[in-house]
Design a protein around this motif. Structure first.
Motif, short mmCIF file in Angstrom:
data_model
loop_
_atom_site.label_atom_id
_atom_site.label_comp_id
_atom_site.label_asym_id
_atom_site.label_seq_id
_atom_site.Cartn_x
_atom_site.Cartn_y
_atom_site.Cartn_z
N GLY A 112 7.99 5.11 10.75
CA GLY A 112 7.45 6.28 9.83
C GLY A 112 6.15 5.79 9.29
N CYS A 113 5.30 6.79 8.99
CA CYS A 113 4.07 6.33 8.37
C CYS A 113 3.65 7.44 7.12
CB CYS A 113 2.82 6.55 9.19
SG CYS A 113 1.33 6.14 8.21
N PRO A 114 4.47 7.34 6.00
CA PRO A 114 5.43 6.49 5.56
C PRO A 114 6.84 6.81 6.20
CG PRO A 114 4.85 7.75 3.63
CD PRO A 114 4.13 8.19 4.80
N SER A 126 0.87 -1.21 -0.04
CA SER A 126 0.10 0.08 0.05
C SER A 126 0.85 1.49 -0.05
CB SER A 126 -1.13 -0.01 1.20
OG SER A 126 -0.40 -0.40 2.25
N CYS A 127 0.42 2.24 0.70
CA CYS A 127 0.93 3.63 0.53
C CYS A 127 2.51 3.79 0.67
CB CYS A 127 0.24 4.69 1.49
SG CYS A 127 -0.76 3.90 2.68
N CYS A 128 3.03 2.95 1.56
CA CYS A 128 4.46 3.04 1.72
C CYS A 128 5.32 2.64 0.49
CB CYS A 128 4.86 1.81 2.89
SG CYS A 128 5.03 2.50 4.61
N ALA A 129 4.55 2.01 -0.62
CA ALA A 129 5.52 1.42 -1.60
C ALA A 129 5.80 2.84 -2.52
CB ALA A 129 4.36 0.69 -2.47
N GLY A 134 7.82 0.68 7.71
CA GLY A 134 6.48 1.59 8.03
C GLY A 134 5.83 0.80 9.21
N ALA A 135 4.96 1.72 9.84
CA ALA A 135 4.18 1.48 11.12
C ALA A 135 3.39 0.22 10.82
CB ALA A 135 3.54 2.56 11.27
N CYS A 136 2.65 0.10 9.56
CA CYS A 136 1.60 -0.96 9.32
C CYS A 136 2.31 -2.33 9.37
CB CYS A 136 0.92 -0.80 8.15
SG CYS A 136 -0.08 0.46 7.88
N THR A 137 3.47 -2.29 8.58
CA THR A 137 4.35 -3.59 8.47
C THR A 137 4.84 -4.18 9.85
OG1 THR A 137 4.62 -2.61 6.21
CG2 THR A 137 5.69 -4.95 6.92
S1 SF4 Z 1 2.78 2.79 7.38
FE1 SF4 Z 1 1.64 4.59 6.68
S2 SF4 Z 1 2.43 4.87 4.73
FE2 SF4 Z 1 2.76 2.85 5.43
S3 SF4 Z 1 1.50 1.53 4.46
FE3 SF4 Z 1 0.74 1.81 6.43
S4 SF4 Z 1 -0.51 3.67 6.58
FE4 SF4 Z 1 0.52 3.58 4.23
#
Ligand code: SF4
Lengths: 167, 161
Positions: free
Chosen positions: A128-130, A33-36, A98-101
């Motif tokens: 970070g996000c991202p 997703s957005c981190c990409a 990133g935070a999600c991962t």
């Molecule tokens: S950490 Fe933030 S930018 Fe990265 S995938 Fe999650 S929501 Fe998106």
């Protein structure tokens, strides 16, 4: 007899292999997703990952040895991530970008895995996000250092890259 | 336009309509569950109204003893550039709603989503399967009694080594 001493370098085979591995890490872009988007910036000309020998993003897991997991991993997707990880040849490394991962991030919900280290070994976590692309570069450099130290993937202590801000 | 729609529906479907609500020029009509296909067919085919586009179908869980669930249909008329909203109330112990896929094909995936999230069963749907959650999942996550963090072990993770 000619003197070759200034043309030749003597080293151990191990060191040579480590040198080769650390300067040609080929990433598998697991952009979910957005981190990409920041991962693409990291590969592009401004941040220029080719300075570190990692510009060859391979979309086939069989030709890559570093998986950058960039995005929100849901339970449904986790099986795919694991399958691709299993298809990569050893030695293989994982950056949780990133935070999600790393922890599920802002998605504290039933569908998102709260950290990919529940199902694959992670070597470097980037916050970070991202995360900024330069922090991802720092994560890559930490992997290079791990290789230079002769560590095995997914074993020694984890590295956490903190978030930095550019003013 | 609102008045015209109410008038037309009242003449054709006087006993199908439960209530009509107008709020800031948005029209919401609550329809009897078993007449929803008839009403939709009429709204789509009527030459003057021509609600030819179904924008969304979604479920609502009110978490109350009577008429717990609701299905909401958002319609749009390309000809009149006009929107209305239809609602159907569903009892917990009779969670069947006639499918409107025979009127608008686009209801297919939207109804699958409502089924996946709320467990509302759409009768005569051509392919009522889950759309987001994995096939073997046993719960309906947007129901109010479902815990935010899910039910541990209900979604399997791959093995770690
Ligand atoms: S950490 Fe933030 S930018 Fe990265 S995938 Fe999650 S929501 Fe998106």
């Amino acid at each position: 007899m000619a003197d070759f001493s200034d043309l030749l370098v003597f080293t151990k085979l191990d060191e040579l292999i480590k040198f080769a591995r650390k300067n040609s890490l080929w990433p598998m872009p697991m952009g979910i997703s957005c981190c990409a988007i920041e991962m693409m910036a990291f590969a592009g000309p401004r941040f220029d990952v080719s300075r570190f020998g990692s510009e060859a993003f391979r979309f086939s897991p069989r030709q890559s040895d570093l998986m950058i997991v960039a995005g929100t991993v849901t339970y449904k997707m986790s099986h795919v991530v694991r399958k691709i990880y299993d298809q990569m040849p050893d030695p293989k490394w994982v950056i949780a970008m990133g935070a999600c991962t790393s922890s599920g991030g802002m998605y504290r919900s039933y569908s998102v895995v709260q950290g990919i280290d529940q199902f694959i070994p992670v070597d470097v976590y980037v916050a970070g996000c991202p995360p900024r692309p330069d922090n991802l570069l720092k994560g890559l450099m930490e992997i290079q250092k791990k290789i230079a130290r002769g560590e095995k993937p997914g074993q020694k202590e984890k590295i956490y890259i903190e978030e930095t801000f550019q003013v | 336009m609102n008045q015209r729609i109410i008038e037309k529906l009242k003449t054709h479907f006087a006993d199908s309509i439960i209530s009509v609500n107008e709020f800031r020029e948005e029209l919401t009509i609550v329809v009897k569950k078993n007449d929803i296909v008839k009403v939709c067919q009429f709204l789509r085919d009527d030459e003057e109204l021509k609600f030819d586009s179904l924008r969304d179908v979604c479920g609502v869980d009110h978490y109350r003893p009577e008429e717990r669930y609701e299905v909401v249909y958002n319609l749009y008329s390309l000809k009149n550039k006009f929107r209305i909203r239809l609602k159907v109330r569903v009892e917990e112990n009779d969670i069947h709603v006639p499918s409107v896929t025979c009127v608008w094909e686009s209801a297919d995936w939207a109804e699958r989503e409502a089924y996946d999230m709320f467990g509302i069963l759409f009768d005569n749907h051509p392919d009522l399967r889950r759309i987001y959650m994995p096939e073997g999942f046993e719960y309906h996550p947007l129901r109010k009694e479902f815990p935010l963090m899910g039910i541990p072990g209900s979604l399997p993770l791959p093995r770690k080594n």
